[in-house]
Design an enzyme around this catalytic site. Structure first.
Site, PDB file in Angstrom:
ATOM      1  N   VAL A  62      25.827 -73.238   3.001  1.00 36.37           N
ATOM      2  CA  VAL A  62      25.526 -71.842   2.667  1.00 36.37           C
ATOM      3  C   VAL A  62      25.687 -71.031   3.943  1.00 36.37           C
ATOM      4  CG1 VAL A  62      23.844 -70.209   1.771  1.00 36.37           C
ATOM      5  CG2 VAL A  62      23.905 -72.533   0.867  1.00 36.37           C
ATOM      6  N   PHE A 115      26.158 -67.200   5.762  1.00 34.12           N
ATOM      7  CA  PHE A 115      25.993 -65.754   5.671  1.00 34.12           C
ATOM      8  C   PHE A 115      26.664 -65.099   6.874  1.00 34.12           C
ATOM      9  CE2 PHE A 115      22.473 -67.479   3.258  1.00 34.12           C
ATOM     10  CZ  PHE A 115      22.399 -66.648   2.147  1.00 34.12           C
ATOM     11  N   HIS A 148      22.277 -74.467   6.068  1.00 34.39           N
ATOM     12  CA  HIS A 148      22.186 -73.005   6.073  1.00 34.39           C
ATOM     13  C   HIS A 148      22.584 -72.466   7.442  1.00 34.39           C
ATOM     14  CE1 HIS A 148      19.913 -69.382   7.306  1.00 34.39           C
ATOM     15  NE2 HIS A 148      20.256 -68.932   6.113  1.00 34.39           N
ATOM     16  N   CYS A 149      23.462 -71.472   7.442  1.00 35.81           N
ATOM     17  CA  CYS A 149      23.899 -70.875   8.701  1.00 35.81           C
ATOM     18  C   CYS A 149      24.149 -69.388   8.504  1.00 35.81           C
ATOM     19  CB  CYS A 149      25.174 -71.559   9.203  1.00 35.81           C
ATOM     20  SG  CYS A 149      25.814 -70.863  10.743  1.00 35.81           S
ATOM     21  N   LYS A 150      23.568 -68.586   9.370  1.00 35.40           N
ATOM     22  CA  LYS A 150      23.855 -67.150   9.420  1.00 35.40           C
ATOM     23  C   LYS A 150      24.367 -66.851  10.820  1.00 35.40           C
ATOM     24  CE  LYS A 150      21.877 -62.539   8.556  1.00 35.40           C
ATOM     25  NZ  LYS A 150      22.207 -61.863   9.829  1.00 35.40           N
TER      26      LYS A 150
END
Length: 281
Positions: free
Chosen positions: A59, A61, A146-148
């Site tokens: 995921v 962003f 998860h990475c933004k």
């Protein structure tokens, strides 16, 4: 819980989930023909949710995403994951620690590090162990990365786990490795920094035994760059040196003017010598 009947999940995401969700046998049959090892369940300007394998999900962003929209998208993703995987997913956060992520899913482990840096080798190993422990404890368990920010972070860990998982390879490992390799090549290779590529190589070498760790401290006295790149004919850049030890800044040089040196070399001398040990960047 059936995602078709869960009212808490986003209809838009669930519609895409129903269209792109496939079984492992479907993936086995389709990979040679489609030459694709990933399933994109939700893609728009704000986020990219990809099933790298049937049990490893990315995921991502955009780094400049406005905070309110980010939180809204995060809630949508969490609702979709809960409807599809119930409480069987572990979220590994590769960005800065956020309490709202923990509120959405209590099974969160934080492994973030600064964008455009490589993670320390012990952190790469810790993530791979966490993934392997969770995935092998239950056949229904899935991992969410998860990475933004910098997508290269996800690429580093997927590539590292590709090496790590070969140690205990099962019958289906070849297909899983192909899926992870395709994800790295198609989605994140262009985002990887040189240091991140180098640490993937280091980690693979440590696992294979071709690289050995040096546990003794060393003293750095000088850094020599024999040929500086000429980005602009009339200058335009002023190089300097930063040295990190286990992601902690331990040395910053002065700023150099390459136009003052016709030889276009850069020599940085540490006086006294700088003692270093472990991961150095």
């Amino acid at each position: 819980m059936d995602p078709h009947t869960d009212p808490s999940a986003s209809p838009g995401i669930l519609q895409l989930a129903r269209k792109s969700s496939i079984t492992f046998q479907d993936r086995r049959d389709s990979l040679p023909r489609s030459n694709s090892g990933e399933q994109v369940m939700e893609r728009h300007l704000d986020l990219d949710l990809t099933y790298i394998t049937e049990r490893i999900i990315s995921v991502f962003f955009l780094p400049e995403l406005e905070e309110q929209r980010y939180r809204g998208n995060l809630q949508e993703v969490a609702a979709m994951l809960k409807s599809k995987h119930q409480d069987k997913f572990l979220l590994l956060n590769l960005s800065e620690k956020r309490h709202d992520i923990t509120r959405l899913n209590p099974k969160v482990q934080d492994y973030g590090w600064p964008d455009d840096h490589a993670p320390p080798l012990d952190r790469i190993c810790a993530v791979c162990k966490a993934m392997d422990t969770w995935l092998t404890s239950d056949p229904h368990h899935v991992v969410v990365l998860h990475c933004k920010g910098n997508k290269g972070k996800t690429g580093v860990l997927v590539a590292a786990y590709m090496h790590y998982s070969k140690i205990s390879a099962g019958a289906d490992q070849a297909l899983t490795t192909l899926a992870m390799r395709k994800f790295c090549e198609d989605k994140v290779s262009s985002a990887l920094q040189p240091s991140q590529n180098r640490y993937i190589y280091y980690f693979g070498g440590l696992l294979s035994g071709s690289i050995k760790m040096n546990s003794s401290p060393l003293s750095l006295q000088q850094v020599l760059i024999p040929s500086l790149p000429n980005f602009q004919a009339e200058g335009g850049y002023y190089p300097f040196l930063k040295i990190y030890q286990s992601l902690q800044l331990v040395y910053t040089s002065g700023v150099y003017d390459p136009q003052n040196s016709r030889a276009r070399t850069l020599c940085v001398t540490m006086n006294p010598a700088l003692p270093l040990k472990g991961d150095i960047m």
